[in-house]
Write a protein that holds these residues in place. Structure first.
Motif, PDB file in Angstrom:
ATOM      1  N   ARG A 149       0.825  -1.205   0.000  1.00 38.92           N
ATOM      2  CA  ARG A 149       0.000   0.000   0.000  1.00 38.92           C
ATOM      3  C   ARG A 149       0.858   1.253   0.000  1.00 38.92           C
ATOM      4  NH1 ARG A 149      -4.411   2.502  -1.711  1.00 38.92           N
ATOM      5  NH2 ARG A 149      -5.182   4.079  -0.236  1.00 38.92           N
ATOM      6  N   THR A 150       1.934   1.249   0.860  1.00 38.46           N
ATOM      7  CA  THR A 150       2.824   2.414   0.932  1.00 38.46           C
ATOM      8  C   THR A 150       3.541   2.635  -0.386  1.00 38.46           C
ATOM      9  OG1 THR A 150       3.137   1.940   3.274  1.00 38.46           O
ATOM     10  CG2 THR A 150       4.671   3.469   2.265  1.00 38.46           C
ATOM     11  N   MET A 151       4.029   1.581  -0.970  1.00 39.05           N
ATOM     12  CA  MET A 151       4.755   1.707  -2.237  1.00 39.05           C
ATOM     13  C   MET A 151       3.820   2.175  -3.348  1.00 39.05           C
ATOM     14  SD  MET A 151       7.700   1.162  -1.215  1.00 39.05           S
ATOM     15  CE  MET A 151       8.480   1.309  -2.823  1.00 39.05           C
ATOM     16  N   GLU A 152       2.562   1.730  -3.306  1.00 37.85           N
ATOM     17  CA  GLU A 152       1.599   2.164  -4.321  1.00 37.85           C
ATOM     18  C   GLU A 152       1.343   3.672  -4.205  1.00 37.85           C
ATOM     19  OE1 GLU A 152      -0.850   1.783  -7.562  1.00 37.85           O
ATOM     20  OE2 GLU A 152       0.406   0.224  -6.651  1.00 37.85           O
ATOM     21  N   LEU A 153       1.154   4.179  -2.976  1.00 34.01           N
ATOM     22  CA  LEU A 153       0.924   5.600  -2.772  1.00 34.01           C
ATOM     23  C   LEU A 153       2.143   6.420  -3.153  1.00 34.01           C
ATOM     24  CD1 LEU A 153      -0.993   5.543   0.657  1.00 34.01           C
ATOM     25  CD2 LEU A 153      -1.955   5.900  -1.619  1.00 34.01           C
ATOM     26  N   LEU A 154       3.334   5.943  -2.753  1.00 33.21           N
ATOM     27  CA  LEU A 154       4.557   6.669  -3.114  1.00 33.21           C
ATOM     28  C   LEU A 154       4.778   6.673  -4.613  1.00 33.21           C
ATOM     29  CD1 LEU A 154       6.972   5.548  -0.259  1.00 33.21           C
ATOM     30  CD2 LEU A 154       5.966   7.805  -0.590  1.00 33.21           C
ATOM     31  N   ASP A 155       4.444   5.580  -5.277  1.00 36.78           N
ATOM     32  CA  ASP A 155       4.590   5.540  -6.731  1.00 36.78           C
ATOM     33  C   ASP A 155       3.638   6.534  -7.406  1.00 36.78           C
ATOM     34  OD1 ASP A 155       5.724   4.185  -9.148  1.00 36.78           O
ATOM     35  OD2 ASP A 155       3.603   3.723  -9.450  1.00 36.78           O
ATOM     36  N   GLN A 156       2.423   6.671  -6.862  1.00 29.53           N
ATOM     37  CA  GLN A 156       1.515   7.690  -7.392  1.00 29.53           C
ATOM     38  C   GLN A 156       2.067   9.095  -7.181  1.00 29.53           C
ATOM     39  OE1 GLN A 156      -2.335   7.083  -5.644  1.00 29.53           O
ATOM     40  NE2 GLN A 156      -2.603   5.024  -6.528  1.00 29.53           N
ATOM     41  N   LEU A 157       2.649   9.342  -6.010  1.00 28.62           N
ATOM     42  CA  LEU A 157       3.280  10.645  -5.769  1.00 28.62           C
ATOM     43  C   LEU A 157       4.423  10.898  -6.740  1.00 28.62           C
ATOM     44  CD1 LEU A 157       3.396  10.872  -1.869  1.00 28.62           C
ATOM     45  CD2 LEU A 157       1.974  12.191  -3.420  1.00 28.62           C
ATOM     46  N   VAL A 158       5.200   9.843  -7.021  1.00 28.11           N
ATOM     47  CA  VAL A 158       6.307   9.989  -7.974  1.00 28.11           C
ATOM     48  C   VAL A 158       5.769  10.377  -9.347  1.00 28.11           C
ATOM     49  CG1 VAL A 158       8.106   8.718  -9.193  1.00 28.11           C
ATOM     50  CG2 VAL A 158       7.861   8.447  -6.736  1.00 28.11           C
ATOM     51  N   GLN A 159       4.711   9.716  -9.793  1.00 22.63           N
ATOM     52  CA  GLN A 159       4.137  10.025 -11.107  1.00 22.63           C
ATOM     53  C   GLN A 159       3.593  11.449 -11.160  1.00 22.63           C
ATOM     54  OE1 GLN A 159       1.248   7.031 -12.018  1.00 22.63           O
ATOM     55  NE2 GLN A 159       2.725   5.333 -11.900  1.00 22.63           N
ATOM     56  N   ILE A 160       2.869  11.858 -10.087  1.00 26.99           N
ATOM     57  CA  ILE A 160       2.332  13.220 -10.053  1.00 26.99           C
ATOM     58  C   ILE A 160       3.462  14.242 -10.035  1.00 26.99           C
ATOM     59  CG2 ILE A 160       0.974  14.846  -8.671  1.00 26.99           C
ATOM     60  CD1 ILE A 160      -0.677  12.451  -7.718  1.00 26.99           C
ATOM     61  N   SER A 161       4.502  13.976  -9.228  1.00 29.15           N
ATOM     62  CA  SER A 161       5.623  14.903  -9.143  1.00 29.15           C
ATOM     63  C   SER A 161       6.349  15.017 -10.474  1.00 29.15           C
ATOM     64  CB  SER A 161       6.590  14.446  -8.047  1.00 29.15           C
ATOM     65  OG  SER A 161       7.711  15.295  -7.980  1.00 29.15           O
ATOM     66  N   GLU A 162       6.569  13.893 -11.151  1.00 27.90           N
ATOM     67  CA  GLU A 162       7.241  13.944 -12.452  1.00 27.90           C
ATOM     68  C   GLU A 162       6.400  14.712 -13.472  1.00 27.90           C
ATOM     69  OE1 GLU A 162       8.002   9.926 -13.455  1.00 27.90           O
ATOM     70  OE2 GLU A 162       9.745   9.711 -12.139  1.00 27.90           O
ATOM     71  N   ALA A 163       5.072  14.488 -13.469  1.00 26.25           N
ATOM     72  CA  ALA A 163       4.224  15.223 -14.399  1.00 26.25           C
ATOM     73  C   ALA A 163       4.249  16.719 -14.098  1.00 26.25           C
ATOM     74  CB  ALA A 163       2.793  14.697 -14.320  1.00 26.25           C
ATOM     75  N   ARG A 164       4.249  17.074 -12.814  1.00 27.88           N
ATOM     76  CA  ARG A 164       4.281  18.491 -12.451  1.00 27.88           C
ATOM     77  C   ARG A 164       5.622  19.106 -12.823  1.00 27.88           C
ATOM     78  NH1 ARG A 164       3.084  20.926  -6.383  1.00 27.88           N
ATOM     79  NH2 ARG A 164       3.278  23.138  -6.947  1.00 27.88           N
ATOM     80  N   CYS A 165       6.692  18.400 -12.564  1.00 27.52           N
ATOM     81  CA  CYS A 165       8.010  18.910 -12.950  1.00 27.52           C
ATOM     82  C   CYS A 165       8.096  19.118 -14.456  1.00 27.52           C
ATOM     83  CB  CYS A 165       9.111  17.950 -12.469  1.00 27.52           C
ATOM     84  SG  CYS A 165       9.340  17.933 -10.683  1.00 27.52           S
ATOM     85  N   GLU A 166       7.486  18.222 -15.215  1.00 21.95           N
ATOM     86  CA  GLU A 166       7.499  18.354 -16.668  1.00 21.95           C
ATOM     87  C   GLU A 166       6.699  19.597 -17.103  1.00 21.95           C
ATOM     88  OE1 GLU A 166       8.909  17.050 -20.316  1.00 21.95           O
ATOM     89  OE2 GLU A 166       9.315  16.260 -18.316  1.00 21.95           O
ATOM     90  N   GLU A 167       5.557  19.819 -16.460  1.00 21.94           N
ATOM     91  CA  GLU A 167       4.782  21.014 -16.775  1.00 21.94           C
ATOM     92  C   GLU A 167       5.529  22.281 -16.414  1.00 21.94           C
ATOM     93  OE1 GLU A 167       1.159  20.557 -14.707  1.00 21.94           O
ATOM     94  OE2 GLU A 167       0.376  18.939 -15.981  1.00 21.94           O
ATOM     95  N   VAL A 168       6.170  22.297 -15.241  1.00 20.46           N
ATOM     96  CA  VAL A 168       6.946  23.463 -14.832  1.00 20.46           C
ATOM     97  C   VAL A 168       8.098  23.712 -15.809  1.00 20.46           C
ATOM     98  CG1 VAL A 168       8.460  24.366 -13.028  1.00 20.46           C
ATOM     99  CG2 VAL A 168       6.314  23.281 -12.399  1.00 20.46           C
ATOM    100  N   LYS A 169       8.725  22.643 -16.278  1.00 19.49           N
ATOM    101  CA  LYS A 169       9.813  22.786 -17.243  1.00 19.49           C
ATOM    102  C   LYS A 169       9.310  23.413 -18.544  1.00 19.49           C
ATOM    103  CE  LYS A 169      13.308  20.108 -19.709  1.00 19.49           C
ATOM    104  NZ  LYS A 169      13.842  18.744 -19.984  1.00 19.49           N
TER     105      LYS A 169
END
Length: 332
Positions: free
Chosen positions: A83-103
């Motif tokens: 469960r923890t790894m699933e939530l952290l993986d979702q955070l990783v995906q959201i963070s990468e998408a946000r970083c890409e938008e900011v870039k």
């Protein structure tokens, strides 16, 4: 612009260690634990291997992201589970998408800044070639006027500072002002009409309240009068029943004593009326006899007539007294 989501509610914070060693230990531990959890005897071996491989990939991606977020700092302790790894993986995906938008946004701003710089250089070159003005040769009052002209153009939202752009914009503002004044006058007239209606409504309301108060008072007076009449009606009913009962008792007494109708009050009143009528009839007769009063009557005949008249009067008086006494005794 920060594009990372820090880990909330850390359990423990350990002293700084080598980041590579920490990530390796976490990756090995996570892969070992998730592989052990996914080894369900009910699953086929191929599906167990696929699940363990996905968890290890997520674990490596999460560890890499945590290392990039915390840098040289120690990563807080957290419970390693599916469960923890699933939530952290979702955070990783959201963070990468946000970083890409900011870039992309930063690249767009840089491109626009370069375009504005090139446009500014081109305009400075045009001013230098056509007018002979340079950026450092313009006086401060001129710069202030140009700033005011620029602010006016921005306020009017015109494409340039030419007269052909300012005149339509000013005309449009004048028309807008006229329309606004016209709308304001219309609203003023409507407001005046509404105020008049409100004043009339308030006056009517006060009048209705006064009428209601008067009607309420009249109803109270009528209710009191009706209650008083009802009490009087009850009293009269009781009195009527009492008189009816007493009349019945009196009639029973009269019937028991065998009283004649000629002895009733009504009969006596009628007899009295007859006597009065006879007396009135005697008056003209007495007037007719007045001329004969001087004649010398026969003494014997006169005495006879007088005696007869006395006997009649005595009989009438005796009869009347008898009836009066009988009525008095009955009323007692």
């Amino acid at each position: 612009v920060s594009c990372f989501f820090p880990l909330a509610n850390p359990v423990h914070t350990f002293p700084p260690r080598n980041t590579t060693a920490v990530q390796s230990e976490r990756r090995d531990s996570c892969c070992f634990q998730t592989a052990g959890r996914s080894s369900d005897p009910a699953l086929p071996p191929s599906l167990r291997r696929l699940t363990a491989g996905n968890m290890c990939e997520k674990s490596r991606r999460v560890n890499r992201w945590l290392g990039s977020v915390f840098g040289e700092q120690a990563v807080p302790e957290f419970e390693v589970s599916a469960r923890t790894m699933e939530l952290l993986d979702q955070l990783v995906q959201i963070s990468e998408a946000r970083c890409e938008e900011v870039k992309f946004l930063i690249d767009d701003h840089r491109q626009k800044a370069s375009e504005y710089s090139s446009d500014g250089a081109h305009l400075q070159e045009l001013l230098h070639q056509s007018v002979g003005l340079q950026a450092g040769s313009v006086s401060k009052p001129t710069l202030d006027l140009l700033s005011v002209l620029e602010g006016t153009a921005e306020a009017l939202k015109v494409k340039d500072t030419s007269i052909g752009s300012f005149v339509p914009a000013v005309n449009k503002l004048t028309n807008d002002l006229a329309e606004a004044e016209k709308a304001d006058r219309m609203l003023g007239r409507e407001l005046s009409a509404v105020r008049k209606k409100m004043t009339a409504t308030i006056i009517l309301r006060k009048k209705l309240e006064e009428d209601l108060r008067k009607t309420t008072q009249a109803q109270q007076v009528e209710a009191a009068t009706a209650e008083e009449r009802l009490l009087n009606m009850d009293f009269m009913k009781n009195k009527s029943r009492d008189l009816t009962y007493r009349n019945k008792i009196a009639q029973d007494k009269l019937a028991s004593r065998q009283m004649e109708d000629s002895l009733t009050h009504q009969a006596i009143v009628q007899l009295s009326e007859k006597i009065t009528a006879l007396k009135q009839e005697i008056v003209p007769l007495m007037k007719k006899l007045e001329p004969y009063s001087d004649l010398s009557p026969s003494p014997a005949l006169a005495r006879v007539k007088i005696e007869e008249a006395k006997r009649e009067l005595a009989a009438l008086d005796a009869d009347l007294e008898q009836k009066v006494d009988l009525m008095n005794s009955l009323s007692k």
